[in-house]
Design a protein around this motif. Sequence first.
Motif, short mmCIF file in Angstrom:
data_model
loop_
_atom_site.label_atom_id
_atom_site.label_comp_id
_atom_site.label_asym_id
_atom_site.label_seq_id
_atom_site.Cartn_x
_atom_site.Cartn_y
_atom_site.Cartn_z
N SER A 143 49.17 22.60 40.07
CA SER A 143 49.37 21.49 40.37
C SER A 143 49.47 20.42 39.43
CB SER A 143 47.64 20.90 40.86
OG SER A 143 47.56 21.96 41.95
N ILE A 144 48.39 20.74 38.62
CA ILE A 144 49.06 19.73 37.13
C ILE A 144 50.97 19.86 36.92
CG2 ILE A 144 48.12 19.69 34.97
CD1 ILE A 144 45.58 20.83 35.42
N LEU A 145 50.71 21.70 36.25
CA LEU A 145 52.45 21.41 36.38
C LEU A 145 53.28 20.63 37.01
CD1 LEU A 145 53.80 23.37 33.53
CD2 LEU A 145 54.33 25.30 35.35
N VAL A 146 53.41 21.29 38.30
CA VAL A 146 54.03 20.38 38.95
C VAL A 146 53.96 18.37 38.88
CG1 VAL A 146 54.90 19.54 41.67
CG2 VAL A 146 54.27 22.02 40.78
N LEU A 147 52.81 18.12 38.75
CA LEU A 147 52.90 16.83 38.66
C LEU A 147 53.03 16.35 36.94
CD1 LEU A 147 50.84 14.67 39.61
CD2 LEU A 147 48.94 14.48 38.35
N ALA A 148 53.48 17.50 36.32
CA ALA A 148 53.57 16.40 34.85
C ALA A 148 55.35 16.71 35.17
CB ALA A 148 53.43 17.24 33.72
N PHE A 149 56.07 17.55 35.99
CA PHE A 149 57.18 17.69 35.89
C PHE A 149 57.94 16.47 37.08
CE2 PHE A 149 61.03 19.32 38.43
CZ PHE A 149 62.02 19.56 37.13
N VAL A 150 57.54 15.91 38.13
CA VAL A 150 57.71 14.88 38.82
C VAL A 150 57.54 13.59 37.78
CG1 VAL A 150 57.26 13.86 40.89
CG2 VAL A 150 56.93 16.30 40.57
N LEU A 202 53.95 14.06 27.89
CA LEU A 202 54.06 14.94 29.41
C LEU A 202 55.21 16.64 28.56
CD1 LEU A 202 55.90 12.82 31.88
CD2 LEU A 202 53.92 13.36 32.20
N LEU A 203 55.74 15.66 28.27
CA LEU A 203 56.53 17.39 27.55
C LEU A 203 55.54 18.40 26.62
CD1 LEU A 203 59.41 16.03 24.51
CD2 LEU A 203 59.22 17.70 27.26
N PRO A 204 54.47 17.81 25.42
CA PRO A 204 53.38 18.97 25.60
C PRO A 204 52.63 19.72 26.88
CG PRO A 204 52.97 17.13 24.49
CD PRO A 204 53.86 17.04 25.39
N ILE A 205 52.60 19.64 27.73
CA ILE A 205 52.45 20.51 29.52
C ILE A 205 53.28 20.81 29.71
CG2 ILE A 205 51.47 20.38 31.07
CD1 ILE A 205 50.43 16.96 30.86
N LEU A 206 54.11 20.22 29.66
CA LEU A 206 55.18 21.22 29.30
C LEU A 206 56.32 23.26 28.44
CD1 LEU A 206 57.80 19.14 31.56
CD2 LEU A 206 55.48 20.20 32.57
N TYR A 214 44.58 21.38 29.29
CA TYR A 214 45.77 21.70 30.38
C TYR A 214 45.74 23.35 29.44
CZ TYR A 214 49.69 24.10 32.48
OH TYR A 214 50.77 24.49 33.13
N HIS A 215 46.12 23.89 27.97
CA HIS A 215 46.86 25.35 27.75
C HIS A 215 45.56 26.15 27.73
CE1 HIS A 215 50.84 24.69 27.15
NE2 HIS A 215 50.81 23.43 25.99
N VAL A 216 43.86 25.38 27.52
CA VAL A 216 42.83 26.38 27.33
C VAL A 216 42.27 27.14 29.04
CG1 VAL A 216 40.86 26.21 26.91
CG2 VAL A 216 41.56 25.34 25.19
N LEU A 217 43.26 26.07 29.61
CA LEU A 217 42.49 26.50 31.27
C LEU A 217 43.35 27.12 31.30
CD1 LEU A 217 40.82 25.68 34.68
CD2 LEU A 217 43.16 24.75 34.68
N ALA A 218 44.66 27.34 31.18
CA ALA A 218 45.99 29.06 31.52
C ALA A 218 45.79 29.78 30.95
CB ALA A 218 47.25 28.12 31.34
N GLU A 219 45.27 29.75 29.26
CA GLU A 219 45.02 31.02 28.88
C GLU A 219 43.81 31.45 29.36
OE1 GLU A 219 45.93 30.00 25.15
OE2 GLU A 219 48.03 29.66 24.95
N ASP A 220 42.93 30.71 29.41
CA ASP A 220 40.96 31.69 29.49
C ASP A 220 41.72 32.50 30.37
OD1 ASP A 220 38.62 31.78 28.78
OD2 ASP A 220 38.21 30.42 30.06
N PRO A 221 40.88 33.64 29.94
CA PRO A 221 40.93 34.96 30.80
C PRO A 221 39.89 35.15 31.80
CG PRO A 221 39.76 35.97 29.17
CD PRO A 221 40.95 33.96 28.55
N GLU A 222 39.62 35.62 32.88
CA GLU A 222 38.79 35.85 33.94
C GLU A 222 38.27 36.20 33.63
OE1 GLU A 222 40.25 36.87 37.39
OE2 GLU A 222 42.30 35.45 37.72
N MET A 224 57.85 19.07 20.45
CA MET A 224 57.86 17.58 21.04
C MET A 224 58.81 16.45 20.11
SD MET A 224 56.25 14.46 20.79
CE MET A 224 54.95 14.29 19.53
N PHE A 225 58.44 17.21 18.87
CA PHE A 225 59.35 15.84 18.31
C PHE A 225 60.79 16.11 18.27
CE2 PHE A 225 60.99 14.90 13.84
CZ PHE A 225 60.49 13.15 13.89
N LEU A 226 61.23 17.57 18.02
CA LEU A 226 62.50 17.92 18.30
C LEU A 226 63.01 17.25 19.52
CD1 LEU A 226 62.05 21.43 15.86
CD2 LEU A 226 63.02 19.01 15.39
N LEU A 227 62.10 17.92 20.27
CA LEU A 227 63.27 17.61 21.52
C LEU A 227 62.97 15.87 22.12
CD1 LEU A 227 61.16 19.84 23.97
CD2 LEU A 227 64.10 19.94 23.30
#
Length: 247
Positions: free
Chosen positions: A26-33, A96-100, A161-169, A110-113
């Motif tokens: 949801s966060i990724l789709v929202l950031a992309f939109v 938005l770029l640091p999330i994507l 966001y990245h901590v949420l994505a990389e945190d193991p179950e 982010m700076f280069l992009l």
Amino acid sequence: MDAAAARPQRDTARRKGWGRLLLRVSILVLAFVAMVGFSVVLAKVTLTPSPASEDLVKSNLHPGRSLRQYAEDYTFLAACKQAGGNLVLGMPFGILLPILIPRRLRMLRMFLLTTAVIVLIELVQGAVVRGRAFDVDDVILNTAGALLAYVLVGRRLSHRYHVLAEDPEPAPDRPKAAPRTKTATRTKPKPRTKAAPGTKAAPGKKTTPRPKAAKAEPRRTGRSASAWSRLRHGVRRSAARGRSGKR
């Protein structure tokens, strides 16, 4: 019993995993939109022709020239509008770029992009769009706005966001097995033999004890010796008397 007790934990772990996955998507789709919407607005603002200012706008390849022009020729509100508009226009890149993009070196990426996108837009403005020109100060202001937004908002938001994505179950707790008791056989230590005085035992070798010499009989001294000599002299005297009587 252990398997039945572990089932509820597995079910809760699976539910948490699906919930985390849904939240990440949801966060990724929202950031992309939001990024797509921002790109449309950016294109409309920067790539729209302006024939009325065609004779006034010139390309600027010297950093700071447009800023000095804002300060000298424009009013305070007009200068703030020009400079502040360029800063605000680059802020969505820093949010938005640091999330994507991947977490590693996200600030540098982010700076280069951001710099690459802004330079491309400025080149298109100077080459295709009427009434607009390439301005290096716009690139500097847009990139500065992206960095400012990243420091204030984008860094913390992307970190969560990245901590949420990389945190193991979390794995379900398994019942611990009873510790095994080992019966170790104790062996009695063998007695070590002492080496004879004056000799050194070689390291790692056992020395065999030497047989003890027989003890010599103690000599008779003192009263025992005097009694024995008296008895012996008495025997000799009696023997000598017997011989003399026979004669």
